[in-house]
Write a protein that holds these residues in place. Structure first.
Motif, PDB file in Angstrom:
ATOM      1  N   THR A   1      -3.214   0.302 -13.296  1.00 48.05           N
ATOM      2  CA  THR A   1      -1.837   0.752 -13.516  1.00 48.05           C
ATOM      3  C   THR A   1      -1.493   0.659 -14.997  1.00 48.05           C
TER       4      THR A   1
ATOM      5  N   LEU B   1      -3.601   4.169  -1.236  1.00 44.73           N
ATOM      6  CA  LEU B   1      -3.746   3.191  -2.315  1.00 44.73           C
ATOM      7  C   LEU B   1      -3.464   1.803  -1.749  1.00 44.73           C
ATOM      8  N   GLU B   2      -4.431   0.917  -1.861  1.00 48.84           N
ATOM      9  CA  GLU B   2      -4.256  -0.464  -1.392  1.00 48.84           C
ATOM     10  C   GLU B   2      -4.274  -1.384  -2.601  1.00 48.84           C
ATOM     11  N   GLN B   3      -3.391  -2.354  -2.627  1.00 47.64           N
ATOM     12  CA  GLN B   3      -3.428  -3.301  -3.734  1.00 47.64           C
ATOM     13  C   GLN B   3      -4.748  -4.062  -3.689  1.00 47.64           C
ATOM     14  N   ARG B   4      -5.399  -4.150  -4.839  1.00 48.06           N
ATOM     15  CA  ARG B   4      -6.658  -4.893  -4.883  1.00 48.06           C
ATOM     16  C   ARG B   4      -6.325  -6.369  -5.005  1.00 48.06           C
TER      17      ARG B   4
ATOM     18  N   THR C   1     -11.367   2.146  -8.019  1.00 50.64           N
ATOM     19  CA  THR C   1     -10.226   1.304  -8.359  1.00 50.64           C
ATOM     20  C   THR C   1      -9.443   1.938  -9.498  1.00 50.64           C
TER      21      THR C   1
ATOM     22  N   SER D   1      -4.157  -3.379 -10.214  1.00 54.12           N
ATOM     23  CA  SER D   1      -5.156  -2.415  -9.759  1.00 54.12           C
ATOM     24  C   SER D   1      -5.030  -2.102  -8.269  1.00 54.12           C
ATOM     25  N   TYR D   2      -5.373  -0.876  -7.951  1.00 53.50           N
ATOM     26  CA  TYR D   2      -5.324  -0.376  -6.579  1.00 53.50           C
ATOM     27  C   TYR D   2      -6.680   0.197  -6.181  1.00 53.50           C
TER      28      TYR D   2
ATOM     29  N   ALA E   1       3.631   2.572  -7.508  1.00 58.60           N
ATOM     30  CA  ALA E   1       2.825   1.372  -7.771  1.00 58.60           C
ATOM     31  C   ALA E   1       3.718   0.220  -8.203  1.00 58.60           C
TER      32      ALA E   1
ATOM     33  N   HIS F   1       1.273  -5.280 -10.263  1.00 52.68           N
ATOM     34  CA  HIS F   1      -0.046  -5.316  -9.630  1.00 52.68           C
ATOM     35  C   HIS F   1      -0.980  -4.411 -10.414  1.00 52.68           C
TER      36      HIS F   1
ATOM     37  N   ALA G   1       0.843  -1.206   0.000  1.00 50.39           N
ATOM     38  CA  ALA G   1       0.000   0.000   0.000  1.00 50.39           C
ATOM     39  C   ALA G   1       0.881   1.260   0.000  1.00 50.39           C
TER      40      ALA G   1
END
Ligand code: GLA
Length: 471
Positions: A404, A424-427, A401, A387-388, A381, A385, A355
């Motif tokens: 990237t 921003l959290e990794q989805r 969401t 999407s966040y 980012a 990964h 994150a």
């Protein structure tokens, strides 16, 4: 055979794994701090809910010491602190934070030189020549935190570092875990800071926005020195500086401004106070409030009470960097006298599990859009990964969401300290794909990288699917 005692090389108190949170009396009361004020503020930290959110240090700055006795022991000012410093420490420690128990901590102040910094109303001796005795005295009074200033002490680097090492060893020798806060007002302490203490001041007093934004610039170069147990300290949080401390504007104020000449410009706007808190969070700075939380404006209290922003300050990614980085923009300094300052910055701090927190600050004179362009975004980012999930920490809402790579645009950020802050959290692949980002009122039907005219956040774009050509 020559053996070096480990205590001569480093600090081993196990404290400060994350930056300290709490209160320090200096910008609130200057040297007019009293026992009554410390009790009032301790209760205010608890009753406003701040203590439950982590704000637990209650640090008495300059103003508690009167003199020394014939044997050289510290003598507290019994007019301002009628119960004495130990009884006050016991009282702080006895306060119950609902749901957390007796977790409040107590702090005391001294100076490395022959005297303390002294205002017009106050004079007191420093710890020079009394280091072991003072460390033992403060430990016996129940101190969990000691700030050591540099007034009336040598400013030569080797002497200052040696003297701080002396106090470090004296505090270690007490056997009481005491957070050691160095106050030498210079960034050159950073290189040796982790060996000497748990935090070190990097600049002179940050009592107005000009000084504070100057400290942000300094801190941008010092990130590599911050680590668990050891933090760069760009100074206190004072809210707006009005309504809490000045007797002229507030009957519950702590001092009369005319008696404390240096306080003439202890002032921030609410907006700047929120920008400071956001930056202090990403810079993993100590969050020491220097105002009575029961007397600050609702906006300031809401700012300090935002537990999601506090979490950004406290959460650390294993392996670092532990202090946030300036991702775009240069000099943030705003010179109130010359009305000069360039500052548009984006700062980012890595958080656990991939994150990130991002802070967008506008310190220029005009409303501005602030962009974290693809390069800035890619520096935070993880490219693997896709999407966040993104949350606006001041609006306290999920934005949606992001895919990237991406450009993030903070729309129409206010001048002179306007701020926006995202997490921003990794989805996770198991999370449902957020459709809301594409259909929310704020952003629907807008083309890529164009913000909604009235909205705050833009650039919610799905990368084009690569077209498959049939055989
Ligand atoms: C110096 C320090 C301040 C405060 C005062 C007390 O200015 O930098 O943080 O401790 O002294 O006089």
């Amino acid at each position: 055979m020559l053996a070096l005692a480990p205590s001569a090389l480093s600090l081993h108190n196990g404290l400060g794994a994350t930056p300290p949170l709490g209160y320090c009396s200096w910008n609130d009361c200057a040297s007019e701090v009293t026992e009554q004020r410390i009790k009032r503020v301790t209760r205010a930290l608890i009753d406003t809910g701040l203590a439950a959110k982590g704000f637990r240090h209650v640090n008495v700055d300059e103003g508690w010491l009167a003199s020394r006795d014939a044997a050289g022991a510290m003598v507290a000012d019994r007019v301002k602190f009628p119960s004495g410093m130990r009884a006050l420490g016991d009282w702080v420690h006895a306060q119950e934070v609902p749901g957390h128990g007796r977790v409040m901590k107590y702090g005391l102040y001294t100076s490395r030189g022959t005297c303390q910094c002294s205002t017009k109303l106050y004079q007191a001796p420093g710890s020079a020549g009394h280091v072991m005795r003072d460390a033992a005295w403060m430990a016996a009074a129940g101190a969990d935190f000691v700030k050591e200033d540099s007034c009336c002490g040598s400013q030569q680097h080797d002497v200052a570092l040696r003297e701080y090492a002396e106090m470090r060893d004296a505090l270690n020798a007490t056997g009481r875990p005491i957070f050691f806060s160095l106050c030498g007002w210079n960034s050159w302490y950073a290189e040796r800071g982790a060996q000497l203490g748990n935090s070190w001041r990097i600049a002179l007093d940050g009592t107005n926005w000009g000084a504070l934004s100057g400290s942000v610039n300094r801190n941008a170069r010092l990130g590599r020195f911050a680590q668990p147990g050891a933090w760069n300290d760009p100074d206190l949080l004072q809210g707006t500086g009005i309504g809490s401390n000045d007797k002229a504007t507030n009957p519950n104020g702590c001092f009369d401004k005319s008696q404390i000449p240096q306080s003439w410009n202890w002032y921030l706007s609410e907006r700047q106070s929120r920008a400071q808190f956001s930056l202090w969070a990403v810079m993993s700075s100590p969050l020491l409030i220097s105002a009575d939380p029961s007397q600050v404006t609702p906006h300031v209290l809401e700012t300090w009470s935002n537990e999601e922003v506090v979490a950004v300050n406290q959460e650390l990614r294993r392996g670092g960097p532990y202090q946030g980085l300036r991702l775009t923009g240069g000099d943030l300094h705003w010179d109130p006298v010359q009305g000069r300052g360039s500052g548009i910055n984006v700062w980012g701090k890595p958080l656990p599990k991939g994150a990130w927190a991002l802070v967008f600050v506008n310190n220029g004179p005009n409303v501005s859009d602030i962009v974290c362009d693809k390069r800035c975004y890619q520096s935070v980012a993880d490219p693997t990964h896709r999407s966040y999930n993104v949350r606006d920490l001041w609006a306290r809402r999920n934005v949606g969401t992001f895919y990237t790579p991406q450009t993030l645009l903070a729309k129409a950020v206010e001048p002179h300290g306007g701020v926006a802050m995202l997490r921003l959290e990794q989805r996770h692949t198991s999370d449902p794909v957020s459709r809301r980002a594409w259909t929310s009122d704020a952003f629907k039907r807008l083309p890529c990288h164009v913000a909604h005219p009235t909205g705050e956040w833009g650039g919610l774009c799905r990368p084009r699917k690569s077209r498959r050509h049939k055989g």
